[in-house]
Design an enzyme around this catalytic site. Structure first.
Site, PDB file in Angstrom:
ATOM      1  N   GLN A   4     -76.098  23.331 -41.741  1.00  0.00           N
ATOM      2  CA  GLN A   4     -76.992  22.189 -41.576  1.00  0.00           C
ATOM      3  C   GLN A   4     -77.015  21.468 -42.915  1.00  0.00           C
ATOM      4  O   GLN A   4     -77.704  21.896 -43.836  1.00  0.00           O
ATOM      5  CB  GLN A   4     -78.377  22.683 -41.158  1.00  0.00           C
TER       6      GLN A   4
ATOM      7  N   GLY B 154     -86.601  18.031 -34.140  1.00  0.00           N
ATOM      8  CA  GLY B 154     -85.308  18.673 -34.297  1.00  0.00           C
ATOM      9  C   GLY B 154     -84.400  17.981 -35.303  1.00  0.00           C
ATOM     10  O   GLY B 154     -84.663  16.851 -35.737  1.00  0.00           O
ATOM     11  N   HIS B 155     -83.302  18.623 -35.605  1.00  0.00           N
ATOM     12  CA  HIS B 155     -82.376  18.101 -36.619  1.00  0.00           C
ATOM     13  C   HIS B 155     -81.748  16.778 -36.200  1.00  0.00           C
ATOM     14  O   HIS B 155     -81.432  16.567 -35.048  1.00  0.00           O
ATOM     15  CB  HIS B 155     -81.305  19.116 -36.996  1.00  0.00           C
ATOM     16  N   ASN B 156     -81.620  15.905 -37.166  1.00  0.00           N
ATOM     17  CA  ASN B 156     -80.990  14.587 -37.007  1.00  0.00           C
ATOM     18  C   ASN B 156     -81.872  13.582 -36.273  1.00  0.00           C
ATOM     19  O   ASN B 156     -81.454  12.440 -36.070  1.00  0.00           O
ATOM     20  CB  ASN B 156     -79.657  14.660 -36.255  1.00  0.00           C
TER      21      ASN B 156
END
EC number: 2.3.1.191
Lengths: 347, 347, 347
Positions: B219, B260-262
């Site tokens: 990540q 969440g990611h992004n």
């Protein structure tokens, strides 16, 4: 160390739990006030507790769920705590310890064999204690705890490692504040238990739309937790804005629950994990809120109402009502709707 | 200390909150730019704020919810902040402080009586400060805080007890990092507020299926929080995998929210407690996401869209749309469906 | 520092991530076992990874989602990892690195350019280490960590800042315990990763109704986490009451997830954020539970079942089944119901 090897062990691993006993049947009857039926005599000794599938003749076990009757019928336990309805399922050689409140009885039997460790009167040298702190008798304070100025800790409190208690917080006798708890702007009664990571007393989610974005509305209330309240791990209770956020005595809140500012919960409510109560909602005594249910703000939930899992409550709920669904409706209506829709879809 | 006794108290308990005042009506008009209607004169003094039901003639109170009009009609408050529509409900002897933005006005009045305590320039001796840390003017660092190498703290920042700030994190001026926050791989603008237990910058939930189980995908992005962003207690914002997770300026995130990611959130969005935004979803400015709503990944939510409580969003949502239900649909359709099903079930 | 300026940066910000390389195509083929198609030669060097829209000829990028094909067709990347189906979308001048498992390949390429930093064998002087602690080789213990008596830490473990590890907890080799984690009554296999704020091993939500309120039922089990288990930020796993709460090897749990006491999860399950598993529920291997789903207690979920987002599971689920909705039903039935109701409402 295999998974299977670990699994085969009995509960009460002596590395993690204190042990007491053995205890005679006579003693167990004395402690519980229950009735025994079976081959054991007053002098028969029991060494510990065990689940039905793993118990031997030296163990006390428990059954109050119809789902586990097959395990009851084949258990090797010497003694089983259960309700009157299950007595005829107890195998030969096993004695029944019968109660109309078997789970309560079980709590007491298990506690007898595994008493809670005594509180140790000590303050870890790394703890930071503010000015004018009142510390009662027999208080235990863990490493890296931070106790703010003017805090009051009642007799027999336990403050866990890394707990942070803000200035002037009042904590009654016999409270247990878990590791990593943060607690501010709050008054706690006696025997309150906060599990690790609970967040109590931070600002509520209150802001107004200003010309350059949102402006925070001061949150000027407190959190008031009644005697015996328990708050689960990583749950959050915001302090009130203009009045207090109040949790009534005896109420139990599970993990990851959100209680918004100004909410008022009555006595002996149950709030299961991941449920949320929005700001200014009032909940009377003995209400149950199941897992992942959500209540909007400014509504009223009557005494002994039961809110089902994942229920979305947008309106007041009457005392004693059972609701489920999103939006919330009576249980019967919800399941009738499910059946209707299934039927219509199959046409 | 009884529950009732605690409850009867007014907001702004002086153990927990600073107090200022009294202030004259003239001063309140000056601060707020509002219009007064009623018996109070420019010299009339007010001592503090109180809710409608508890306020006396020395108090300023507030009403902007029709639900509380009965309390307005019987309040003993000397002054009440409200919108034009409620003016005729103000009792005799009470003066109305009228605004088209009463909640904003209220925020400013309450802040006047209870100003935020000033930041104290000090670093608690137990804090661990890394190498090459840049610390601005008037910065307050609490006990057991950990500030990694190369961190930059802007002027006027407050770092709470037990906060953990990872290496090279950049924190702009005027930020408040709450107790027990963990923060890494992140760039914060000015006036960002992170409430206790927020988790910012940990790995996103990314892994591939390998021959011997899951393999973690690195990540490699960051978390970027714009000016004035607030993140509630125990909320979690994962850092991006290949780009940054970005929260736009002014956006307010409540407790126990997952980002969440992004994910990309625009400016001045509102995300209410226990909502979740999955990875790589893009949310434009001024979007509201109500409590317990969930958005799947890789979708796009248009400007000013409103996502209802417990909504399950599986597809893009148009700008300005109001959706609710799981799966998400327009508000009108959802409530029409509810009515239709109820009618069919009763047949 | 503008939002745009921050956004334009490539992943792998060198302030936060280690970097390695450049690597030749030959090396990348060797590491991945993949096949290359395009103009790059064995000697062509690549410097790092980048998303499709930002990549230049010196970058390796990735595409496995149809949604992003327009970005693939216009990317400036020198090399793109993808599956065979997308090969004809790769622009001229770009080389395809083709794999039937492109995401796994990508994980390995990204890890090559950004290797995990090595564990540093050191114990921060502020950490509190109990008596009789076994510490393996190459263990890193952060500031203010608390390690209880009799704890065992395997080789290569990393214990984060402010982590709290209770007495006699066993932690296998290669585990990473995040900042602010609390961990008690637990046995961890190897390579377990706990993200910041995870709460493992506290009491389950168990109590009986007594004459003066609820009485806690002793929680005498443990938490057993298999090899390679990961638990997300602020997630909570309660220890068992009469048996252990068990998470099978390789299972990945996202942020803000609740796992109740006695729950049994199999190997390589996926539990997405804000989902909840109630007490005593048994979940076989390779089950997926999507975000915000909830499972009641005492049910059984068969191998490879898939539980949809926000699903409310009240009954057993067969192996391999796909369910969604609240109450849970097969995917097809759920979407047929949605269509039926829409049609009926429009009449």
């Amino acid at each position: 160390m295999t998974r299977e090897g670990q699994q085969s062990q009995l509960p009460g691993d002596s590395r993690f739990f204190t042990r007491s006993g053995p205890f005679s049947l006579a003693r167990l009857l004395e402690v519980t006030g229950a009735e025994a039926l079976g081959p054991a005599t007053a002098e028969t000794l029991f060494e510990g507790v065990a689940p039905l599938h793993a118990a031997g003749p030296q163990h006390v076990s428990f059954c109050d769920n119809r789902r586990y009757l097959p395990l009851l019928e084949t258990t090797g336990a010497g003694l089983v705590v259960l309700g009157p309805a299950f007595v005829d399922k107890v195998p030969k050689g096993c004695t029944a310890l019968i109660s109309r409140e078997p789970y309560l009885l079980w709590a007491r039997v298990a506690r007898l064999f595994h008493p809670a460790p005594p509180v140790q009167a000590k303050c870890h040298p790394t703890a930071v204690i503010g000015q004018d702190v009142k510390i009662g008798k027999q208080v235990e304070i863990g490493p890296f705890a931070v106790i703010g100025d003017g805090v009051s800790l009642g007799d027999g409190c336990v403050i866990g490692a890394h707990a942070s208690v803000g200035d002037h917080v009042v904590i009654g006798a016999g409270c247990r504040i878990g590791a990593h708890v943060s607690l501010s702007h709050a008054l706690l009664g006696e025997r309150v238990v906060l599990y690790p990571g609970a967040r109590i007393g931070q600002d509520g989610f209150g802001f107004a739309v200003g010309p350059e974005g949102f402006e925070t509305v001061p949150q000027l209330g407190r959190v008031v937790l009644g005697d015996g309240v328990e708050v689960g791990a990583n749950s959050t209770i915001d302090r009130g804005s203009m009045r207090d956020t109040v949790i009534g005595a005896g109420t139990r809140i599970d993990n990851l629950v959100q209680i918004g500012h100004n909410a008022q919960l009555g006595r002996c409510c149950i709030v299961v994990s991941q449920a949320g109560v929005s700001g200014s909602t009032v909940i009377e005594d003995f209400v149950t809120i199941a897992a992942q249910a959500g209540l909007i703000g400014h509504i009223h939930i009557g005494r002994k109402a039961r809110i089902g899992a994942q229920c979305g409550v947008m309106n007041d709920v009457d005392a004693g009502a059972d609701v489920i669904g999103s939006p919330a409706m009576p249980f019967r209506e919800f399941f009738r709707n499910v059946a209707t829709l299934r039927k219509l879809s199959r046409k």
